[in-house]
Write a protein that holds these residues in place. Structure first.
Motif, PDB file in Angstrom:
ATOM      1  N   GLU A 320       0.901  -1.278  -0.008  1.00 30.47           N
ATOM      2  CA  GLU A 320      -0.202   0.185   0.009  1.00 30.47           C
ATOM      3  C   GLU A 320       0.904   1.176  -0.046  1.00 30.47           C
ATOM      4  N   LEU A 321       1.850   1.030   0.932  1.00 29.26           N
ATOM      5  CA  LEU A 321       2.728   2.399   0.795  1.00 29.26           C
ATOM      6  C   LEU A 321       3.546   2.606  -0.414  1.00 29.26           C
ATOM      7  N   SER A 322       3.908   1.558  -1.034  1.00 27.94           N
ATOM      8  CA  SER A 322       4.592   1.811  -2.322  1.00 27.94           C
ATOM      9  C   SER A 322       3.924   2.343  -3.315  1.00 27.94           C
ATOM     10  N   MET A 323       2.354   1.998  -3.501  1.00 28.19           N
ATOM     11  CA  MET A 323       1.782   2.372  -4.458  1.00 28.19           C
ATOM     12  C   MET A 323       1.254   3.746  -3.975  1.00 28.19           C
ATOM     13  N   LEU A 324       1.016   4.201  -3.028  1.00 33.79           N
ATOM     14  CA  LEU A 324       0.512   5.469  -2.559  1.00 33.79           C
ATOM     15  C   LEU A 324       1.763   6.494  -2.995  1.00 33.79           C
TER      16      LEU A 324
END
Length: 525
Positions: A320-324
């Motif tokens: 999630e953090l990588s895509m955000l």
């Protein structure tokens, strides 16, 4: 420490390094340009880095870290871990020395095979290209030692020193380029500058080893040189690392294939691709490599304790953090890459035409940017389980797809260097589809619907930002070939519009809120 804090430490220092890298590449573009000598420098710099990534970064670190962590019983008893690291260093050094000596001998034939036809049109260019490749190659040995020390520091949760070390490379190259600026313009000036840059590369490798060694000693961990011996730990590392080396080898084979296709393209293609890749590497290095580095030790500990739910939570948070962070970067670079290249790189030896070609390559590369980042996030799940074979399988299929598309895009459609960028992006997405599918089938990680829904909303927010940026570019595109004040105003408009649109859309869609930040800040280990 929380995932967000670990990534922030690694990513923040990597960002500093990337800023220095941008200054370096701006100077390279203006001093060497997309010329024969510019291509010769890019080839000389790429050769040791291909093998560095093969022997060191991916394969070695991914196999070493879980084994090292297993031997770190506690902060008071590190003797077993130290003995393991010393035995690995003792075997690694002679292998690299012998390989380096062979490489120096065969270097003339290697360089001659990969240079473009245009480079050899001027007498002396080939000899200088061979000399630069030989001078830069010791960087492989030095950086392999640095990678071992960095892996130890990361396992001790000392991420800062290793993340900061690449800054030294950029400082050394900037110093060489600054001297090059005093030499004036012309072929001889470019030749002398390129040779000093080659010296700066190997010097930076030595400085990085000294830097990391000092921080390792400060952490209370010292290594001694011992006689090479195939201990049980070294054999186990070899068994784990060999498939990972083949996996990294698959990726590096793809780089060699790129070199083959680049050698059939016009002079300047090496430079166009490398300058474009700098923009792609900025978010990849700050986000992807930082996340992969941060989660591997934690995943290894969770799985070693059979805490599967915690491992799955960590994996979800990382995705999630990588895509955000990555999706908005990819969208912005897709629509505005050419504008950024024109502002920062165009001038002197790097023409507006060169900037336009490089901008198109940026757009092709960033199609695969989220996939490149996800590879860094998903592969630690295999490495933490001591499974280094599966990524080899997926990377091999990705390579086959990329190579086939390279041939089609270049020789059939005639897309040139842009075709290489698009082919690599499609290959990266192929790799992700296979990695995620295998994790799901084996039950190692199955993405919760909640995370899938959040990624979909992140994509919508990034899409809204992209629409705003595309409209904006239709209004201000002429500014980026205008005066300095017009270019600066255009950059401010792009950055302001992009950030405002994405943040507002993300808040409205519920993917950027206090609860999300608290969850990502929560201690992971």
């Amino acid at each position: 420490m929380s995932l967000l804090k670990n990534v922030g430490t690694i990513g923040g220092l990597t960002a500093v390094s990337r800023v220095f890298g941008f200054v370096r590449d701006i100077l390279i573009a203006r001093v060497l340009g997309a010329t024969a000598m510019g291509d010769a420098w890019q080839l000389a710099f790429m050769l040791p880095n291909i093998f560095r990534r093969l022997f060191a970064e991916g394969a070695f670190a991914s196999a070493f870290v879980p084994l090292f962590n297993r031997r770190m019983k506690d902060d008071e008893d590190i003797s077993e871990a130290r003995a393991f690291a010393e035995s690995v260093l003792a075997v690694l050094l002679p292998i690299l020395i012998v390989f380096g000596a062979i490489a120096l001998i065969v270097m003339p034939w290697v360089v001659e095979y990969f240079v473009t036809d245009g480079l050899t049109e001027q007498e002396g260019n080939l000899e200088i290209a061979v000399l630069m490749a030989r001078v830069t190659f010791p960087y492989l040995l030095l950086m392999s030692i640095a990678t071992l020390i960095a892996a130890i520091l990361n396992s001790l949760s000392r991420f800062a020193a290793a993340a900061a070390a690449p800054i030294l490379l950029n400082i050394c190259l900037i110093a060489a380029l600054t001297y090059g600026l005093t030499l004036g313009e012309g072929l001889e000036a470019r030749r002398e500058t390129a040779q000093w840059m080659a010296i700066a590369v190997s010097l930076s490798g030595l400085l990085q080893v000294v830097w990391l060694w000092a921080f390792m000693c400060r952490a209370g961990f010292r290594l001694s040189l011992v006689a090479p011996r195939l201990t049980s730990g070294v054999k186990e590392l070899g068994i784990l690392a060999l498939p990972a080396i083949f996996g990294a080898g698959v990726y590096q084979i793809s780089r060699v294939i790129d070199l083959f296709f680049l050698s059939s393209l016009p002079v300047g293609s090496y430079t166009h691709l490398q300058m474009a890749d700098r923009w792609n590497q900025l978010p990849l290095g700050i986000i992807g490599i930082a996340l992969g580095t941060a989660i591997l030790p934690a995943l290894s500990r969770f799985l070693g304790r059979e805490q599967d739910e915690d491992a799955a939570r960590l994996q979800s948070n990382a995705i999630e953090l990588s895509m955000l962070l990555t999706l908005p970067c990819a969208v912005a670079l897709f629509f505005n890459g050419t504008a950024f290249v024109r502002v920062f790189m165009a001038g002197q030896a790097f023409t507006q035409e060169d900037a336009g070609i490089t901008g198109m390559v940026v757009s092709g590369l960033v199609i695969g940017l989220p996939a490149y980042v996800l590879v860094k996030v998903l592969t630690p799940n295999f490495f933490a389980r001591k499974d280094t074979r599966t990524p080899v399988f997926t990377a091999a299929i990705s390579l086959a797809v990329t190579a086939a598309l390279n041939y089609y895009f270049i020789f059939v459609i005639g897309l040139g260097v842009v075709g290489l960028a698009i082919a690599g992006a499609v290959g990266a997405w192929t790799n992700i589809a296979l990695l995620a599918g295998i994790l799901h089938v084996r039950g190692f990680y199955r993405m919760p619907r909640r995370i899938f829904g959040r990624i979909l909303r992140i994509a919508i927010a990034a899409g809204a930002m992209g629409a705003a940026l595309r409209w904006l570019m239709t209004q201000i595109e002429p500014w980026f070939v205008g005066t300095f004040s017009q270019q600066a105003t255009g950059l401010v408009a792009i950055i302001g519009t992009g950030m405002f649109t994405y943040v507002i859309a993300a808040i409205m869609l519920g993917v950027l809120d206090k609860a999300t930040l608290q969850r990502l800040m929560r201690r992971q280990t």
